[in-house]
Design an enzyme around this catalytic site. Structure first.
Site, PDB file in Angstrom:
ATOM      1  N   ILE A  76       0.850  -1.200   0.000  1.00 60.86           N
ATOM      2  CA  ILE A  76       0.000   0.000   0.000  1.00 60.86           C
ATOM      3  C   ILE A  76       0.885   1.250   0.000  1.00 60.86           C
ATOM      4  CG2 ILE A  76      -1.853   1.226   1.230  1.00 60.86           C
ATOM      5  CD1 ILE A  76      -2.785  -1.539   0.329  1.00 60.86           C
ATOM      6  N   LEU A  78       1.644   3.158   2.646  1.00 57.04           N
ATOM      7  CA  LEU A  78       1.139   4.154   3.599  1.00 57.04           C
ATOM      8  C   LEU A  78       0.352   5.286   2.919  1.00 57.04           C
ATOM      9  CD1 LEU A  78       3.962   4.429   6.294  1.00 57.04           C
ATOM     10  CD2 LEU A  78       1.780   3.238   6.438  1.00 57.04           C
ATOM     11  N   CYS A 135       7.834   3.221   7.873  1.00 52.57           N
ATOM     12  CA  CYS A 135       7.692   4.152   6.737  1.00 52.57           C
ATOM     13  C   CYS A 135       9.056   4.340   6.058  1.00 52.57           C
ATOM     14  CB  CYS A 135       7.185   5.485   7.274  1.00 52.57           C
ATOM     15  SG  CYS A 135       6.734   6.670   6.007  1.00 52.57           S
ATOM     16  N   THR A 198       4.579  -6.125   8.872  1.00 49.64           N
ATOM     17  CA  THR A 198       4.651  -7.189   7.859  1.00 49.64           C
ATOM     18  C   THR A 198       6.094  -7.621   7.570  1.00 49.64           C
ATOM     19  OG1 THR A 198       4.598  -5.514   6.143  1.00 49.64           O
ATOM     20  CG2 THR A 198       2.496  -6.510   6.735  1.00 49.64           C
TER      21      THR A 198
HETATM   22  C1  FMN Z   1      -3.354  -3.971   3.709  1.00 47.74           C
HETATM   23  C2  FMN Z   1      -2.533  -3.708   4.936  1.00 47.74           C
HETATM   24  C3  FMN Z   1      -2.298  -2.390   5.336  1.00 47.74           C
HETATM   25  C4  FMN Z   1      -1.525  -2.136   6.461  1.00 47.74           C
HETATM   26  N1  FMN Z   1      -1.338  -0.837   6.865  1.00 47.74           N
HETATM   27  C5  FMN Z   1      -0.659  -0.587   8.005  1.00 47.74           C
HETATM   28  C6  FMN Z   1      -0.530   0.749   8.493  1.00 47.74           C
HETATM   29  O1  FMN Z   1      -1.032   1.713   7.905  1.00 47.74           O
HETATM   30  N2  FMN Z   1       0.175   0.929   9.632  1.00 47.74           N
HETATM   31  C7  FMN Z   1       0.738  -0.091  10.342  1.00 47.74           C
HETATM   32  O2  FMN Z   1       1.354   0.141  11.384  1.00 47.74           O
HETATM   33  N3  FMN Z   1       0.602  -1.381   9.906  1.00 47.74           N
HETATM   34  C8  FMN Z   1      -0.065  -1.630   8.773  1.00 47.74           C
HETATM   35  N4  FMN Z   1      -0.224  -2.925   8.359  1.00 47.74           N
HETATM   36  C9  FMN Z   1       0.371  -4.023   9.148  1.00 47.74           C
HETATM   37  C10 FMN Z   1      -0.649  -4.613  10.134  1.00 47.74           C
HETATM   38  O3  FMN Z   1      -1.095  -3.637  11.045  1.00 47.74           O
HETATM   39  C11 FMN Z   1      -0.039  -5.799  10.913  1.00 47.74           C
HETATM   40  O4  FMN Z   1       1.062  -5.351  11.665  1.00 47.74           O
HETATM   41  C12 FMN Z   1       0.405  -6.936  10.018  1.00 47.74           C
HETATM   42  O5  FMN Z   1      -0.441  -7.079   8.906  1.00 47.74           O
HETATM   43  C13 FMN Z   1       0.498  -8.269  10.766  1.00 47.74           C
HETATM   44  O6  FMN Z   1      -0.744  -8.651  11.297  1.00 47.74           O
HETATM   45  P1  FMN Z   1      -1.781  -9.632  10.503  1.00 47.74           P
HETATM   46  O7  FMN Z   1      -0.976 -10.803  10.036  1.00 47.74           O
HETATM   47  O8  FMN Z   1      -2.822  -9.975  11.508  1.00 47.74           O
HETATM   48  O9  FMN Z   1      -2.330  -8.823   9.374  1.00 47.74           O
HETATM   49  C14 FMN Z   1      -0.984  -3.210   7.224  1.00 47.74           C
HETATM   50  C15 FMN Z   1      -1.231  -4.524   6.813  1.00 47.74           C
HETATM   51  C16 FMN Z   1      -2.001  -4.783   5.698  1.00 47.74           C
HETATM   52  C17 FMN Z   1      -2.255  -6.212   5.298  1.00 47.74           C
END
Ligand code: FMN
Length: 306
Positions: A76, A78, A135, A198
């Protein structure tokens, strides 16, 4: 036996340990789609909106999402409408949520963390601030600030100087030694760390054999990263004396149980919400599982794996 699910995250008193992961649940959009269903039993005990930055960001070129065997790749980048629009347009709507709001901020320069934290410091709608250090940073040639312990410390110091709010630093797992980066955040004044963002990854198109994502590489989330996240939560919570928010592939109450046993005080649900917007409504089941293990409360579960 009724299990007490309440937990304390610094000054935040949460009804249960399940919150959302930033960027994976747009409550303002979900409000329109799910209407009352969402609010009758709001699944999260605290709400973290998508990360905002000092200036609006367009994000990366599409495609930005690709499903993989056991997870989701995203790039994405940010994309967000900037902290000013967040404050003037989003905050008053988020204020009506039945739970505390934790704002998530990021910066392209280290100084931005202090600037953004200062802009939120006087906002009563904001219960706590999370620094997203994933970021791309201009001072590091576009690498994430969170890859560098010293930069992570500096960003945290600047935010700490700008706000007295409960300060969470959300770390990237894409480092050799996550304890070193977590310790740098705590040394800089973090009250809590959030683990994990991630994991670096990529996917190729099966026909063209070219990268699927417009940005070529992205971040992997979902069930595939749960063992990576569990390890990070276990190691960091064992080493450092601050609460940890655990996330990475949490899909079921059993996952949440394991993250808390590994040392998480709260557990965030991310990618699972894309498949089922109410996937995070797992607190009652978590209570049942805690009870089954003969543990009296959610807070007593924290770190039992240590
Ligand atoms: C589509 C998407 C957008 C994300 N946007 C952000 C974000 O804006 N800020 C952030 O700190 N983490 C962001 N993340 C990371 C998630 O908050 C999380 O740390 C990560 O996906 C691991 O958790 P999960 O496996 O349950 O998704 C994003 C993850 C995904 C999949």
């Amino acid at each position: 036996m009724a299990v007490n699910l309440e937990i304390k995250l610094g000054p935040l008193e949460l009804a249960h340990p399940i919150i959302n992961a930033s960027g994976t649940f747009d409550v303002l959009a979900a409000d329109k789609a799910l209407e009352e269903d969402l609010f009758v039993s709001f699944p999260f005990a605290a709400y973290i909106p998508k990360t905002v930055t000092l200036q609006p960001r367009a994000g990366n070129p599409p495609p930005r999402l690709q499903e993989t065997a056991a997870g989701l790749l995203n790039s994405i980048g940010l994309a967000n409408h900037g902290i000013e629009a967040f404050i003037t347009e989003d905050l008053h709507r988020l204020e009506s949520l039945p739970v505390p709001v934790i704002a998530s901020i990021a910066g392209e320069e280290t100084e931005d963390y202090g600037r953004c934290a200062a802009m939120l410091d006087s906002r009563e709608e904001v219960a706590a601030i999370e620094l997203n250090v994933s970021c791309p940073n201009v001072e590091l040639d576009g690498r994430a600030l969170g890859l560098d312990p010293e930069k992570t410390r500096q960003a945290t110091v600047l935010a700490r100087q700008a706000t007295s709010k409960f300060l969470i630093v959300k770390l990237t797992p894409n480092v050799t030694d996550i304890i070193e980066v977590a310790a740098a955040a705590v040394d800089g004044g973090a009250d809590c760390v959030s683990l994990i963002n991630t994991v670096h990854g990529m996917a190729l198109d099966r026909y063209s054999l070219k990268p699927v994502l417009g940005h070529v590489t992205g971040g992997l989330s979902g069930p595939a990263i749960k063992p990576v996240a569990l390890r990070a939560v276990f190691l960091v919570s064992r080493e450092l004396d601050v609460p940890v928010i655990g996330m990475g592939g949490v899909t079921t109450a059993q996952d949440a149980l394991e993250f808390m046993a590994a040392g998480a005080t709260a557990v965030a649900v991310g990618t699972a919400s894309f498949r089922d917007p109410l996937a995070a409504a797992m607190a009652p089941e978590l209570g049942r599982l805690i009870n089954e293990h003969g543990i009296g409360s959610a807070s007593e579960l924290i770190g039992v794996a240590h």
